[in-house]
Design an enzyme around this catalytic site. Structure first.
Site, PDB file in Angstrom:
ATOM      1  N   LYS A   1      -2.964  -6.220   8.283  1.00  0.00           N
ATOM      2  CA  LYS A   1      -4.733  -7.556   8.022  1.00  0.00           C
ATOM      3  C   LYS A   1      -4.782  -8.351   7.689  1.00  0.00           C
ATOM      4  CE  LYS A   1      -6.335  -5.616   4.434  1.00  0.00           C
ATOM      5  NZ  LYS A   1      -5.719  -6.183   3.406  1.00  0.00           N
TER       6      LYS A   1
ATOM      7  N   THR B   1      -2.390 -10.510   8.236  1.00  0.00           N
ATOM      8  CA  THR B   1      -1.751 -10.831  10.007  1.00  0.00           C
ATOM      9  C   THR B   1      -2.609 -10.936  10.429  1.00  0.00           C
ATOM     10  OG1 THR B   1       0.459  -9.990   9.553  1.00  0.00           O
ATOM     11  CG2 THR B   1      -0.277 -10.521  12.140  1.00  0.00           C
TER      12      THR B   1
ATOM     13  N   ARG C   1      -6.964 -14.473  -0.848  1.00  0.00           N
ATOM     14  CA  ARG C   1      -5.927 -14.730  -1.697  1.00  0.00           C
ATOM     15  C   ARG C   1      -4.226 -14.657  -1.776  1.00  0.00           C
ATOM     16  NH1 ARG C   1      -6.272  -8.215  -3.070  1.00  0.00           N
ATOM     17  NH2 ARG C   1      -5.549  -8.426  -1.200  1.00  0.00           N
TER      18      ARG C   1
ATOM     19  N   LYS D   1       6.129  -3.806  -2.240  1.00  0.00           N
ATOM     20  CA  LYS D   1       5.804  -4.687  -0.988  1.00  0.00           C
ATOM     21  C   LYS D   1       5.173  -5.800  -0.310  1.00  0.00           C
ATOM     22  CE  LYS D   1       0.321  -5.907  -0.176  1.00  0.00           C
ATOM     23  NZ  LYS D   1       0.223  -7.380  -0.135  1.00  0.00           N
TER      24      LYS D   1
ATOM     25  N   ALA E   1      -6.915  -5.082  -5.350  1.00  0.00           N
ATOM     26  CA  ALA E   1      -8.453  -4.637  -4.679  1.00  0.00           C
ATOM     27  C   ALA E   1      -8.035  -2.601  -5.083  1.00  0.00           C
ATOM     28  CB  ALA E   1      -8.105  -4.197  -3.329  1.00  0.00           C
TER      29      ALA E   1
ATOM     30  N   PHE F   1      -6.296  -3.806   1.415  1.00  0.00           N
ATOM     31  CA  PHE F   1      -6.187  -2.806   1.317  1.00  0.00           C
ATOM     32  C   PHE F   1      -7.403  -2.350   2.255  1.00  0.00           C
ATOM     33  CE2 PHE F   1      -4.320  -2.866  -3.248  1.00  0.00           C
ATOM     34  CZ  PHE F   1      -2.349  -2.301  -3.012  1.00  0.00           C
TER      35      PHE F   1
ATOM     36  N   PHE G   1       1.134  -2.772  18.982  1.00  0.00           N
ATOM     37  CA  PHE G   1       2.575  -2.924  19.295  1.00  0.00           C
ATOM     38  C   PHE G   1       2.956  -2.240  21.013  1.00  0.00           C
ATOM     39  CE2 PHE G   1       1.669  -2.340  14.949  1.00  0.00           C
ATOM     40  CZ  PHE G   1       2.314  -3.114  14.744  1.00  0.00           C
TER      41      PHE G   1
ATOM     42  N   TRP H   1       0.943 -11.193  15.539  1.00  0.00           N
ATOM     43  CA  TRP H   1       2.023 -11.538  15.371  1.00  0.00           C
ATOM     44  C   TRP H   1       3.004 -11.332  15.900  1.00  0.00           C
ATOM     45  CZ3 TRP H   1       6.455  -8.412  16.243  1.00  0.00           C
ATOM     46  CH2 TRP H   1       7.884  -8.542  14.998  1.00  0.00           C
TER      47      TRP H   1
END
Length: 556
Positions: free
Chosen positions: A71, A73, A94, A105, A273, A301, A381, A409
């Site tokens: 997200k 990215t 954020r 994470k 979140a 999230f 991908f 990405w």
């Protein structure tokens, strides 16, 4: 492909004054923290407040999976792609928390060729905002305990203190502690607790305060304890608000950095979140809208948490009206939601995709409830097949959503051109009719049930007796008109992390309720959610180091 940190360290950054110049900011309107970081000055914020607002685009996602959705990215890559198109774009994000960075994470600067930089600074101490919040939070705690020690003139009941200490680190051993042990001069013995800094009410206040005087009022109104007679005690009663203001004054200013393609990014505030309201600061978002034509922001999230709180708390509080939502998914995450183990996600599996896409379906429906146009983007991908991509695209179009593929990405802004073009088209051709999910006058219990039923898909909501009692008490105290901030696990639409896809008719269990009176919402704790995370068996901290050249390694 190179690691995220290698890509970030090889990026050619421009002096932050040149990034500011892209937005019409003079060098003297920035408060610089070295070459590549700065805070926006109060003078700048006042100068631009009468500028017209740019368009506001929210990036959210399906429920996170071990397969990854990307997200942040996508948020960064979309901003870069819009800049490549010649649009005056700003990203509003954020700040990352140290706890997850050293835990499991990792960092939160985007990934691949869609990152904000300097990546190491952002993920570590940055401009000190989190340290300021931690200090202000713990100053209040120290003043409270000192008050007890010095005679307790306010008549505070030590068993009814609701203010907790905080630390920006995952440390489960601090969740429940006993303080004041030792000699009589070492303080009043009582039970206390630690939460992670991003769950502190002061973090929420920093992110929701409109200006310095609003900050003062919100800090003053924080409910921190109850007296022996049951009446509330507020932060203002300890005469500590001025000192907290002194610690938070600089932290109130939004931070300006850049992406690896030199697109401006405002990064400010960082409530989680799943245990807080999950959005960057109102000041940063509003400043971005005054400085740019298109602002790309994100909420934490999945849309059941971040987007719901963005709409029902942040937008309600700040009178924001988002113009479009980008909903991020991946084919492999959808297959994971359809029951495929992580090690088999690279294989084509039409049945699993059909089952898992129901998670995306629910998130689309949820965002549409708020009257905002939706663009679904697949973070593509190499192993994704044409048949899989077509199936998802057709499904989204069938739900009256726009659709675009993204490869930011691996390709940066160039890989986001399809998405950027679709976002611009949506903004130009579709009108948002934004509205919140529930009205202020709805009782707290009904607000909780509305979110659980409408957004999560729950069949019933059960309340612990203590939670029921607190809801009634908060209503008596005059807090019944506040929005609710539900703390729930992020991995499922339910409060059971193992229920993937689109579960329906499940129960949601409300364990605890308390008011964040200064922030302006009621916090609702579901299931087994905790506010101080722990570390995994092998934390990321084991892999982070500094080489002989002074370069940080292992940070991702």
């Amino acid at each position: 492909m190179k690691s995220d940190i290698q890509i970030a360290q090889e990026a050619t950054m421009l002096p932050i004054t040149k990034i500011g110049a892209q937005l019409g900011i003079a060098p003297e309107e920035l408060e610089q923290y070295g070459k590549y970081k700065a805070k926006l000055s109060d003078e700048l914020l006042k100068r631009v407040e009468k500028n017209p607002d740019g368009k506001l685009v929210l990036v959210t996602a399906i429920n996170p999976t071990p397969a990854g959705e990307g997200k942040t990215t996508i948020t960064v890559g979309l901003g870069q792609a819009l800049s490549k198109m010649g649009k005056k774009a700003v990203i509003a994000l954020r700040e990352p928390s140290l706890g997850p960075c050293f835990g499991i994470k990792g960092g939160a600067a985007g990934g691949g060729y869609a990152q904000v930089v300097p990546m190491e600074d952002l993920n570590l101490h940055f401009t000190g905002d989190f340290h300021a919040i931690t200090s202000a939070n713990n100053l209040l705690a120290a003043m409270l305990d000192n008050h007890l020690q010095q005679g307790n003139a306010l008549g505070i009941d030590p068993k009814q203190i609701v203010w907790k200490r905080c630390l920006d680190m995952n440390d489960r051993s601090l969740r429940n502690i006993t303080i004041g042990l030792g000699r009589k001069t070492d303080g009043v013995v009582r039970e206390d607790h630690f939460i992670i800094t991003v769950a502190s009410e002061i973090m929420a206040i920093l992110c929701l305060a409109a200006d310095i005087e609003d900050l003062r009022e919100r800090l003053s109104n924080m409910l921190i304890a109850y007296r022996f007679d049951g009446s509330p005690v507020f932060a203002r009663d300890l005469n500590v608000v001025g000192s907290m203001m002194a610690l938070l004054k600089d932290a109130m200013l939004p931070n300006l950095i850049q992406t690896i393609e030199n697109t401006p990014a405002l990064v400010h505030g960082g409530p989680f979140a799943n245990i807080a309201h999950g959005c960057n600061s109102v000041r940063a978002t509003k400043a971005a809208m005054k400085l740019a034509d298109i602002v790309v922001t994100e909420a934490g999230f999945g849309a059941d948490l971040g987007a719901e709180k963005f709409f029902d708390i942040k937008c309600r509080n700040a009178n924001l009206h988002p113009d479009a939502v980008v909903l991020v998914a991946t084919v492999r995450a959808l297959k994971y939601n359809g029951g495929v183990p992580k090690n088999e996600l690279r294989r084509e599996n039409p049945d699993a995709l059909r089952k898992g896409i129901r998670n995306l379906e629910k998130h689309i429906e949820n965002v549409q409830k708020y009257g905002v146009p939706v663009i679904v983007t697949l973070n593509r991908f190499d192993e994704d097949t044409d048949a899989e991509l077509k199936y998802v695209k057709d499904f989204c179009i069938g739900m009256d959503c726009d659709f675009a593929l993204s490869e930011v990405w691996s390709k940066g802004g160039e890989g986001g051109q399809e998405l950027a073009a679709q976002v611009v088209k949506t903004l130009e051709t579709k009108q948002a009719h934004f509205h919140v999910l529930y009205e202020d006058f709805l009782p707290l219990r009904e607000k909780i049930k509305t979110i659980a039923n409408e957004i999560y898909g729950a069949g019933r909501v059960t309340f612990e007796p203590a939670a029921e009692k607190t809801l009634a008490h908060l209503t008596e105290l005059g807090y019944g008109n506040l929005p609710v901030c539900i703390a729930k696990n992020q991995y499922s639409l339910s409060d059971d992390a193992t229920l993937l896809g689109r579960p329906e008719g499940f129960p949601i269990h409300i364990r605890e309720v308390y008011v964040a009176a200064g922030a302006g919402f009621v916090v609702v704790i579901t299931g087994t959610i905790i506010q101080m995370p722990g570390l995994p068996k092998h934390p990321a901290a084991e892999r982070i180091d500094v080489n002989s050249d002074g370069m940080i390694e292992g940070l991702f």
